[in-house]
Motif scaffolding. Structure first.
Motif, mmCIF file in Angstrom:
data_model
loop_
_atom_site.group_PDB
_atom_site.id
_atom_site.type_symbol
_atom_site.label_atom_id
_atom_site.label_comp_id
_atom_site.label_asym_id
_atom_site.label_seq_id
_atom_site.Cartn_x
_atom_site.Cartn_y
_atom_site.Cartn_z
ATOM 1 N N GLY A 188 7.232 2.195 11.115
ATOM 2 C CA GLY A 188 6.719 2.324 12.466
ATOM 3 C C GLY A 188 5.229 2.029 12.546
ATOM 4 O O GLY A 188 4.766 1.333 13.456
ATOM 5 N N ILE A 189 4.469 2.556 11.582
ATOM 6 C CA ILE A 189 3.015 2.336 11.583
ATOM 7 C C ILE A 189 2.694 0.863 11.363
ATOM 8 O O ILE A 189 1.887 0.265 12.085
ATOM 9 N N VAL A 190 3.341 0.258 10.362
ATOM 10 C CA VAL A 190 3.053 -1.145 10.054
ATOM 11 C C VAL A 190 3.494 -2.059 11.190
ATOM 12 O O VAL A 190 2.853 -3.070 11.479
ATOM 13 N N SER A 191 4.586 -1.690 11.899
ATOM 14 C CA SER A 191 5.059 -2.534 13.001
ATOM 15 C C SER A 191 4.030 -2.606 14.136
ATOM 16 O O SER A 191 4.007 -3.583 14.890
ATOM 17 N N LEU A 192 3.170 -1.584 14.249
ATOM 18 C CA LEU A 192 2.127 -1.614 15.271
ATOM 19 C C LEU A 192 1.117 -2.723 15.017
ATOM 20 O O LEU A 192 0.450 -3.207 15.935
ATOM 21 N N PHE A 193 1.004 -3.113 13.747
ATOM 22 C CA PHE A 193 0.032 -4.138 13.362
ATOM 23 C C PHE A 193 0.705 -5.454 12.967
ATOM 24 O O PHE A 193 0.037 -6.384 12.521
ATOM 25 N N ALA A 194 2.042 -5.508 13.113
ATOM 26 C CA ALA A 194 2.795 -6.688 12.670
ATOM 27 C C ALA A 194 2.413 -7.910 13.484
ATOM 28 O O ALA A 194 2.342 -7.863 14.721
ATOM 29 N N THR A 195 2.150 -9.009 12.769
ATOM 30 C CA THR A 195 1.805 -10.275 13.414
ATOM 31 C C THR A 195 2.746 -11.391 12.971
ATOM 32 O O THR A 195 2.606 -12.515 13.449
ATOM 33 N N GLY A 196 3.670 -11.058 12.066
ATOM 34 C CA GLY A 196 4.511 -12.093 11.485
ATOM 35 C C GLY A 196 3.860 -12.753 10.288
ATOM 36 O O GLY A 196 4.461 -13.614 9.640
ATOM 37 N N LYS A 197 2.626 -12.351 9.953
ATOM 38 C CA LYS A 197 1.912 -12.873 8.787
ATOM 39 C C LYS A 197 2.016 -11.865 7.636
ATOM 40 O O LYS A 197 2.318 -10.686 7.855
ATOM 41 N N PRO A 198 1.760 -12.301 6.397
ATOM 42 C CA PRO A 198 2.020 -11.424 5.242
ATOM 43 C C PRO A 198 1.095 -10.217 5.108
ATOM 44 O O PRO A 198 1.527 -9.167 4.644
ATOM 45 N N LEU A 199 -0.180 -10.329 5.500
ATOM 46 C CA LEU A 199 -1.157 -9.295 5.145
ATOM 47 C C LEU A 199 -0.800 -7.902 5.649
ATOM 48 O O LEU A 199 -0.861 -6.944 4.863
ATOM 49 N N PRO A 200 -0.444 -7.691 6.937
ATOM 50 C CA PRO A 200 -0.105 -6.321 7.350
ATOM 51 C C PRO A 200 1.057 -5.729 6.542
ATOM 52 O O PRO A 200 1.026 -4.541 6.190
ATOM 53 N N MET A 201 2.055 -6.544 6.243
ATOM 54 C CA MET A 201 3.179 -6.073 5.438
ATOM 55 C C MET A 201 2.727 -5.687 4.033
ATOM 56 O O MET A 201 3.094 -4.628 3.516
ATOM 57 N N VAL A 202 1.901 -6.523 3.409
ATOM 58 C CA VAL A 202 1.449 -6.254 2.039
ATOM 59 C C VAL A 202 0.562 -5.018 1.995
ATOM 60 O O VAL A 202 0.630 -4.221 1.040
ATOM 61 N N VAL A 203 -0.270 -4.821 3.013
ATOM 62 C CA VAL A 203 -1.105 -3.610 3.073
ATOM 63 C C VAL A 203 -0.215 -2.363 3.070
ATOM 64 O O VAL A 203 -0.465 -1.399 2.335
ATOM 65 N N GLY A 204 0.842 -2.369 3.902
ATOM 66 C CA GLY A 204 1.749 -1.227 3.943
ATOM 67 C C GLY A 204 2.470 -1.003 2.626
ATOM 68 O O GLY A 204 2.598 0.141 2.160
ATOM 69 N N MET A 205 2.931 -2.077 1.992
ATOM 70 C CA MET A 205 3.633 -1.964 0.716
ATOM 71 C C MET A 205 2.719 -1.398 -0.369
ATOM 72 O O MET A 205 3.098 -0.503 -1.128
ATOM 73 N N ALA A 206 1.496 -1.924 -0.449
ATOM 74 C CA ALA A 206 0.564 -1.481 -1.487
ATOM 75 C C ALA A 206 0.102 -0.052 -1.259
ATOM 76 O O ALA A 206 -0.062 0.719 -2.218
ATOM 77 N N THR A 207 -0.091 0.324 -0.004
ATOM 78 C CA THR A 207 -0.512 1.694 0.291
ATOM 79 C C THR A 207 0.522 2.696 -0.194
ATOM 80 O O THR A 207 0.182 3.717 -0.824
ATOM 81 N N GLY A 208 1.802 2.427 0.054
ATOM 82 C CA GLY A 208 2.853 3.312 -0.430
ATOM 83 C C GLY A 208 2.846 3.438 -1.938
ATOM 84 O O GLY A 208 2.940 4.549 -2.491
ATOM 85 N N ALA A 209 2.691 2.310 -2.622
ATOM 86 C CA ALA A 209 2.708 2.333 -4.088
ATOM 87 C C ALA A 209 1.530 3.120 -4.649
ATOM 88 O O ALA A 209 1.675 3.895 -5.607
ATOM 89 N N LEU A 210 0.342 2.957 -4.065
ATOM 90 C CA LEU A 210 -0.846 3.628 -4.594
ATOM 91 C C LEU A 210 -0.830 5.129 -4.300
ATOM 92 O O LEU A 210 -1.276 5.936 -5.125
ATOM 93 N N ILE A 211 -0.308 5.511 -3.136
ATOM 94 C CA ILE A 211 -0.142 6.948 -2.871
ATOM 95 C C ILE A 211 0.846 7.532 -3.870
ATOM 96 O O ILE A 211 0.673 8.656 -4.366
ATOM 97 N N GLY A 212 1.887 6.765 -4.209
ATOM 98 C CA GLY A 212 2.863 7.215 -5.204
ATOM 99 C C GLY A 212 2.240 7.453 -6.569
ATOM 100 O O GLY A 212 2.597 8.410 -7.266
ATOM 101 N N VAL A 213 1.315 6.604 -6.961
ATOM 102 C CA VAL A 213 0.617 6.800 -8.249
ATOM 103 C C VAL A 213 -0.146 8.118 -8.238
ATOM 104 O O VAL A 213 -0.084 8.912 -9.189
ATOM 105 N N ALA A 214 -0.879 8.367 -7.154
ATOM 106 C CA ALA A 214 -1.645 9.616 -7.055
ATOM 107 C C ALA A 214 -0.717 10.826 -7.112
ATOM 108 O O ALA A 214 -0.983 11.802 -7.837
ATOM 109 N N LEU A 215 0.386 10.792 -6.359
ATOM 110 C CA LEU A 215 1.334 11.915 -6.371
ATOM 111 C C LEU A 215 1.934 12.133 -7.745
ATOM 112 O O LEU A 215 2.165 13.274 -8.164
ATOM 113 N N THR A 216 2.213 11.044 -8.446
ATOM 114 C CA THR A 216 2.807 11.151 -9.780
ATOM 115 C C THR A 216 1.905 11.928 -10.726
ATOM 116 O O THR A 216 2.341 12.857 -11.421
ATOM 117 N N TRP A 217 0.655 11.563 -10.750
ATOM 118 C CA TRP A 217 -0.245 12.207 -11.708
ATOM 119 C C TRP A 217 -0.621 13.623 -11.266
ATOM 120 O O TRP A 217 -0.870 14.497 -12.111
#
Length: 404
Positions: free
Chosen positions: A358-387
């Protein structure tokens, strides 16, 4: 004989778990066509996907405790029946609002197939054996992202996007027959005696106060959130931006699923060799590092499809180690309320994924960057939670594995 029973159970549970995701993955190649057919904008079409995930998450809160109270099979009958009826409604929808509402009901039905199979795994096994069965379940479950988009493309070519919903309705009917004929009840009458609405509420209270459980759920949730962002954005990015056909898109999507499936089959072996906790730490960190590289590439102006596909392939492989292993660790100490614990796990993961979409769809333009930002943010928060979750006294976190 044991292995054949083991494989049979994984096949049954995996197929039941895959019915809901099949309704997602077959649907993905049709998203641009649905928008054109119903006169809807990109954001509105994506919300039909978000609505499915929301109900898929919330519904599990109901099915988990009910399965503890009445057994695993009755809620499966209800959920699959609701899914079938809603799928037929989706096939007949004439506007995007109706489609969104019916997708919500469809997700409520599919929630049964998400929450209950994990509880069945915990009914039968713990520790490394549970990880092994969970990985086999994930193998069957993960065939969906490989076959479903390809099947969806074929169905769309022959019948249009509405044919996708007729196809998943038939799959749900097959699931009902499978539950009736092949799945044995794993929640005994004696175990149900102490289960009630009051005990379910108390169980949720116990789980919501268990920070270790919540941390492990969060690790899986952030990994899945990045994947859900990719689910929602990739049809528009790969088809509209990079110019792939629906069939080519399906092949590209399937490529990432192969990585997830292949890696997940090593969870039992690697878990016995290094311990489940160390496995989650290493895999989550590697996935986050890979996604950070992908984000840096796009921030620096890169725009090559092969880079997106390659780096996400690597990240998907590591997620294939993280998600089933974190789920096993989260349920390890909660066998008496496995249905409820599995339900809350699924709900938090699905709601996290829906929120991310839902959050990423607010910024969706059909281009890769907004999607990649959302994907990477999830992964990096996951790293922090893991440790944060798995740091400290290793013996405290590994104690639950000792008898596996």
């Amino acid at each position: 004989m044991f292995f054949s029973r083991y494989l049979k159970m994984a096949l049954i549970l995996g197929l039941l778990s895959a019915i809901g995701p099949f309704a997602i993955d077959m649907y993905l190649p049709a998203l641009p066509a649905i928008g054109r057919s119903l006169g809807a904008e990109v954001g509105a079409v994506q919300f039909s996907l978000t609505a499915f995930f929301l109900s898929l998450g919330v519904g599990q809160l109901l099915y988990g405790p009910v399965s503890d109270m009445v057994g695993r099979k009755p809620p499966l009958y209800f959920g699959l029946g609701l899914f079938t009826l809603a799928s037929i409604g989706c096939a007949l929808a004439t506007d995007i609002q109706t489609l969104v509402a019916l997708r919500f009901l469809q997700g409520l039905g599919a929630a049964a197939g998400m929450a209950i199979p994990r509880a069945v795994v915990r009914d039968l096994h713990t520790g490394a054996e549970a990880a092994r069965l969970m990985s086999l379940l994930m193998l069957v479950f993960s065939v969906s992202p490989i076959l479903a988009p390809l099947a969806g493309s074929g169905v769309i070519a022959l019948t249009g996007w509405r044919g996708v919903f007729w196809a998943v309705a038939l799959a749900s009917v097959a699931g009902l027959l499978l539950v009736y004929s092949a799945l044995q009840e794993t929640r005994s009458e004696a175990e149900r005696v102490e289960s009630s609405l009051g005990s379910a509420l108390r169980a949720y209270g116990v789980l919501l106060r268990d920070w270790h459980y919540l941390g492990l759920v969060g690790i899986g949730a952030t990994a899945m959130a990045g994947f859900f962002v990719y689910l929602a954005g990739s049809p528009f990015v790969l088809i509209n931006h990079y110019g792939l056909s629906p069939t080519q898109y399906s092949l590209a999507f399937s490529f990432n699923a192969v990585a997830f499936i292949g890696a997940s089959q090593f969870t039992g072996l690697l878990g016995r060799r290094f311990g489940l906790v160390r496995l989650v730490k290493a895999a989550a960190t590697a996935s986050g590092t890979t996604m950070a590289l992908l984000l840096a590439y796009y921030l620096l102006g890169g725009d090559q499809l092969w880079v997106l596909i390659t780096l996400y392939f690597v990240a998907s492989a590591f997620m294939g180690l993280v998600i089933p292993t974190a789920s096993v660790l989260a349920l390890e100490k909660h066998g008496a309320i496995a249905g409820t614990a599995s339900a809350l796990l699924g709900t938090l993961q699905m709601l996290g994924g829906a929120a991310a979409m839902g959050i990423v769809s607010l910024f969706a333009t059909g281009k890769p960057l907004p999607m990649v930002v959302g994907m990477a943010t999830g992964a990096l928060i996951g790293v922090a939670l893991t440790w944060i979750t798995l740091s400290g006294d290793a013996r405290r976190h590994l104690a639950a594995e000792a008898h596996g």
